[in-house]
Structures are given as structure tokens and as C-alpha cells.
Write an enzyme that holds these catalytic residues in place. Sequence first.
Site, mmCIF file in Angstrom:
data_model
loop_
_atom_site.group_PDB
_atom_site.id
_atom_site.type_symbol
_atom_site.label_atom_id
_atom_site.label_comp_id
_atom_site.label_asym_id
_atom_site.label_seq_id
_atom_site.Cartn_x
_atom_site.Cartn_y
_atom_site.Cartn_z
ATOM 1 C CG HIS A 42 -27.592 91.088 83.712
ATOM 2 N ND1 HIS A 42 -28.308 91.237 84.883
ATOM 3 C CD2 HIS A 42 -26.296 90.925 84.098
ATOM 4 C CE1 HIS A 42 -27.483 91.143 85.923
ATOM 5 N NE2 HIS A 42 -26.263 90.965 85.477
ATOM 6 C CE LYS A 47 -21.432 85.685 94.452
ATOM 7 N NZ LYS A 47 -21.624 86.217 93.097
ATOM 8 N NE ARG A 84 -20.871 95.878 85.596
ATOM 9 C CZ ARG A 84 -21.445 95.271 86.618
ATOM 10 N NH1 ARG A 84 -22.614 95.666 87.024
ATOM 11 N NH2 ARG A 84 -20.841 94.282 87.240
ATOM 12 C CB SER A 142 -28.059 92.506 90.318
ATOM 13 O OG SER A 142 -28.060 91.939 89.042
#
Length: 162
Positions: A17, A41, A92, A130
Site C-alpha cells: 500500500h 465486511k 498485483r 493485508s
Amino acid sequence: MNVVVYPGSFDPFTLGHLDILARSALLYDKVYVGVLNNSMKRHAFSPEERKIFVKAVCDSEGIQNVEVLAFDGLLVEFARTCGAKALIRGLRTASDFVYEAQMFAANRHLAPDIETVYLAANPALSFISSGLVREIGAFGGNIDGLVPDAIKNTIAERLLKR
Ligand code: ADP
């Protein structure tokens, strides 16, 4: 002024990040980091904790043109309130691309005037997520080299206690 929003869960903020944020801060006059506060979430860290992590890292890195805000609701509405014409996302893997293509289409449907800009992940950091940090941290593993030094100890302690 060229303003951009970098949105995400940042649960927690990682070196991946930071790489995207630092590069965005060089490209734009102002970057609003939007910390997603989504009640649907379940997050490991509260929105307040996640905001504090990003701020602490910006301070320690001397990145000055960043503001960190929590948001809920529609991302494009948050971008409008920030005065941003674009969103930044990191890419990514191919699976990021598939997800991002869908989000791009949805955001374009809602707000055709808001552009999405993708920055390719730094290859050395593209394996970091994460989720990986949460998993390693939960077992007391070493998270050096995955999260910024400024927040490393706090994250490690919090993940062990969960
Ligand atoms: P979200 O739940 O919105 O995907 P994340 O916090 O997982 O939130 O990610 C926020 C953004 O940062 C996304 O665009 C994601 O692709 C990007 N990102 C996450 N990890 C990395 C990394 N290691 N390298 C580059 N970009 C990353």
C-alpha cells in the site's frame, strides 16, 4: 489542483500500500486515502486504527500531500466530496485485474466523469496483502518486510491478541 482518491480496506496498511501511495503522491498534488468503513465486511482493525496507521506512516516517511479519511457508502460519491477526478488502484495479479475490471465498470456506470488509474505493483512487493499479514501475525510470525516499520510493532501485538 490535481486530486486523487486512493481507496481500500487497509486492514492493515502494508508496504505494498505504501508503495502505491508514495508513487501517487508524486503524481498528484493531493491524495485522499479513503479507508473503507463497511459494516458488511468484518475488519480486524477499526476504521480509526486503520486511519492512524496510514497517518503514522505518512509522517514517518515525510509524505505531506496526503489526507486520510474514513468513508462508507459509494466510492464515487466519496471521490466527489474530495473534489477528485480519479481513483487510484494497485494491480498485483490477474485476479486483481478481474476484480478491478468489474469495479471499473460499476464506477463508470455510476460516474462516467471519474477516471480510474492503475499502478502496477512493485514486483518486489506484489506478493504482499493485508490478509497475508493478518494470517502471519495471528500465529506470531515475523511481519518485518511486509508492513512499514513505523507501525510494525503495534500491528504485531494487536494481531496476536485477537
Ligand atoms: P480493497 O478491499 O479495496 O481491495 P485493499 O486494502 O486490499 O482494499 O487494497 C487497496 C488497494 O491497494 C487495491 O487497489 C489493491 O490492489 C492495492 N494493493 C494491495 N496490496 C498491494 C501490493 N502489495 N502492491 C500493490 N498494490 C496493492
